[in-house]
Write a protein that holds these residues in place. Structure first.
Motif, PDB file in Angstrom:
ATOM      1  N   VAL A  87       3.649  -1.412   5.743  1.00  0.00           N
ATOM      2  CA  VAL A  87       4.189  -1.020   4.382  1.00  0.00           C
ATOM      3  C   VAL A  87       3.196  -0.453   3.253  1.00  0.00           C
ATOM      4  O   VAL A  87       3.625   0.240   2.666  1.00  0.00           O
ATOM      5  CB  VAL A  87       5.283  -1.796   3.936  1.00  0.00           C
ATOM      6  N   SER A  88       2.303  -1.166   2.952  1.00  0.00           N
ATOM      7  CA  SER A  88       1.415  -1.027   2.030  1.00  0.00           C
ATOM      8  C   SER A  88       0.751   0.231   1.819  1.00  0.00           C
ATOM      9  O   SER A  88       0.914   0.971   0.494  1.00  0.00           O
ATOM     10  CB  SER A  88       0.095  -2.244   2.052  1.00  0.00           C
ATOM     11  N   PRO A  89       0.450   0.988   2.981  1.00  0.00           N
ATOM     12  CA  PRO A  89      -0.202   2.362   2.657  1.00  0.00           C
ATOM     13  C   PRO A  89       1.025   3.316   2.063  1.00  0.00           C
ATOM     14  O   PRO A  89       0.910   4.236   1.532  1.00  0.00           O
ATOM     15  CB  PRO A  89      -0.641   2.886   4.040  1.00  0.00           C
ATOM     16  N   LYS A  90       2.488   3.129   2.932  1.00  0.00           N
ATOM     17  CA  LYS A  90       3.404   3.806   2.395  1.00  0.00           C
ATOM     18  C   LYS A  90       3.819   3.443   0.904  1.00  0.00           C
ATOM     19  O   LYS A  90       4.003   4.528   0.276  1.00  0.00           O
ATOM     20  CB  LYS A  90       4.676   3.509   3.260  1.00  0.00           C
ATOM     21  N   ILE A  91       3.695   2.525   0.237  1.00  0.00           N
ATOM     22  CA  ILE A  91       4.100   2.051  -0.958  1.00  0.00           C
ATOM     23  C   ILE A  91       2.952   2.695  -1.840  1.00  0.00           C
ATOM     24  O   ILE A  91       3.024   3.332  -3.044  1.00  0.00           O
ATOM     25  CB  ILE A  91       4.104   0.714  -1.020  1.00  0.00           C
ATOM     26  N   ALA A  92       1.746   2.612  -1.747  1.00  0.00           N
ATOM     27  CA  ALA A  92       0.716   3.203  -2.053  1.00  0.00           C
ATOM     28  C   ALA A  92       0.630   4.426  -2.494  1.00  0.00           C
ATOM     29  O   ALA A  92       0.304   5.393  -3.551  1.00  0.00           O
ATOM     30  CB  ALA A  92      -0.761   2.723  -1.636  1.00  0.00           C
ATOM     31  N   SER A  93       1.094   5.301  -1.354  1.00  0.00           N
ATOM     32  CA  SER A  93       1.137   6.850  -1.626  1.00  0.00           C
ATOM     33  C   SER A  93       2.334   7.209  -2.348  1.00  0.00           C
ATOM     34  O   SER A  93       2.398   8.471  -2.882  1.00  0.00           O
ATOM     35  CB  SER A  93       1.324   7.376  -0.133  1.00  0.00           C
ATOM     36  N   LYS A  94       3.230   6.416  -2.662  1.00  0.00           N
ATOM     37  CA  LYS A  94       4.368   6.812  -3.414  1.00  0.00           C
ATOM     38  C   LYS A  94       4.163   6.462  -4.880  1.00  0.00           C
ATOM     39  O   LYS A  94       4.879   6.953  -6.033  1.00  0.00           O
ATOM     40  CB  LYS A  94       5.761   5.971  -2.995  1.00  0.00           C
ATOM     41  N   ILE A  95       3.268   5.598  -5.165  1.00  0.00           N
ATOM     42  CA  ILE A  95       2.733   5.338  -6.576  1.00  0.00           C
ATOM     43  C   ILE A  95       2.094   6.416  -7.166  1.00  0.00           C
ATOM     44  O   ILE A  95       0.762   6.728  -6.624  1.00  0.00           O
ATOM     45  CB  ILE A  95       2.098   4.112  -6.727  1.00  0.00           C
ATOM     46  N   GLN A  96       2.392   6.860  -8.409  1.00  0.00           N
ATOM     47  CA  GLN A  96       1.525   8.011  -9.040  1.00  0.00           C
ATOM     48  C   GLN A  96       0.935   7.490 -10.503  1.00  0.00           C
ATOM     49  O   GLN A  96       1.939   6.783 -11.167  1.00  0.00           O
ATOM     50  CB  GLN A  96       2.492   9.284  -9.464  1.00  0.00           C
ATOM     51  N   ILE A  97      -0.070   7.666 -10.677  1.00  0.00           N
ATOM     52  CA  ILE A  97      -0.710   7.037 -11.883  1.00  0.00           C
ATOM     53  C   ILE A  97      -1.065   8.388 -12.541  1.00  0.00           C
ATOM     54  O   ILE A  97      -1.737   9.030 -12.291  1.00  0.00           O
ATOM     55  CB  ILE A  97      -2.195   6.479 -11.416  1.00  0.00           C
ATOM     56  N   GLY A  98      -0.801   7.892 -13.930  1.00  0.00           N
ATOM     57  CA  GLY A  98      -0.940   9.057 -15.036  1.00  0.00           C
ATOM     58  C   GLY A  98      -0.185   9.975 -15.290  1.00  0.00           C
ATOM     59  O   GLY A  98       0.506  10.724 -15.679  1.00  0.00           O
ATOM     60  N   LYS A 149      -6.561   2.040  -6.126  1.00  0.00           N
ATOM     61  CA  LYS A 149      -5.071   1.662  -5.940  1.00  0.00           C
ATOM     62  C   LYS A 149      -4.430   1.205  -4.656  1.00  0.00           C
ATOM     63  O   LYS A 149      -3.809   0.199  -4.535  1.00  0.00           O
ATOM     64  CB  LYS A 149      -4.438   3.157  -6.189  1.00  0.00           C
ATOM     65  N   ASN A 150      -5.059   1.805  -3.687  1.00  0.00           N
ATOM     66  CA  ASN A 150      -4.740   1.274  -2.388  1.00  0.00           C
ATOM     67  C   ASN A 150      -4.947  -0.238  -2.158  1.00  0.00           C
ATOM     68  O   ASN A 150      -4.439  -0.648  -1.551  1.00  0.00           O
ATOM     69  CB  ASN A 150      -5.224   1.955  -1.358  1.00  0.00           C
ATOM     70  N   LYS A 151      -6.249  -0.741  -2.540  1.00  0.00           N
ATOM     71  CA  LYS A 151      -6.635  -2.235  -2.221  1.00  0.00           C
ATOM     72  C   LYS A 151      -5.497  -3.034  -3.216  1.00  0.00           C
ATOM     73  O   LYS A 151      -5.404  -4.232  -2.925  1.00  0.00           O
ATOM     74  CB  LYS A 151      -7.824  -2.240  -3.045  1.00  0.00           C
ATOM     75  N   LEU A 152      -5.511  -2.587  -4.645  1.00  0.00           N
ATOM     76  CA  LEU A 152      -4.306  -3.355  -5.190  1.00  0.00           C
ATOM     77  C   LEU A 152      -2.928  -3.582  -4.784  1.00  0.00           C
ATOM     78  O   LEU A 152      -2.490  -4.573  -4.564  1.00  0.00           O
ATOM     79  CB  LEU A 152      -4.482  -2.949  -6.867  1.00  0.00           C
ATOM     80  N   VAL A 153      -2.671  -2.550  -4.173  1.00  0.00           N
ATOM     81  CA  VAL A 153      -1.163  -2.314  -3.560  1.00  0.00           C
ATOM     82  C   VAL A 153      -1.313  -3.496  -2.319  1.00  0.00           C
ATOM     83  O   VAL A 153      -0.454  -4.117  -1.989  1.00  0.00           O
ATOM     84  CB  VAL A 153      -0.865  -1.152  -3.266  1.00  0.00           C
TER      85      VAL A 153
END
Length: 87
Positions: A76-87, A2-6
């Protein structure tokens, strides 16, 4: 994963926005430095094998607005990745 895609998405968006900002700022007084382009090129190399001809070359151009936007995307990308919830 997820982190790599974000991260990849943020970099692509940063390049697009940086290109747009660089074009706008190129004609604006006191901001024209953001639109200054730096280009790199390897030239063109031809390989002719009589049944196929292969031409290789690389042109790369980047402006300062793109560099600044990519630095913001790195932050910004690590902050956005931490906010995304999968499932």
């Amino acid at each position: 994963m997820k982190n790599k895609l974000v991260f990849l998405f943020c970099i692509i968006v940063a390049i697009i926005i940086g290109t747009f900002l660089g074009e706008i700022c190129a004609d604006t007084p006191y901001l024209e430095w953001l639109g200054r382009n730096f280009a790199f090129s390897t030239g063109i190399y031809d390989l002719n094998l009589h049944f196929v001809k292969l031409t290789l070359g690389l042109d790369f151009s980047i402006n300062l607005a793109q560099v600044l936007m990519m630095m913001i995307a790195l932050y910004v990308s690590p902050k956005i990745a931490s906010k995304i919830q999968i499932g």
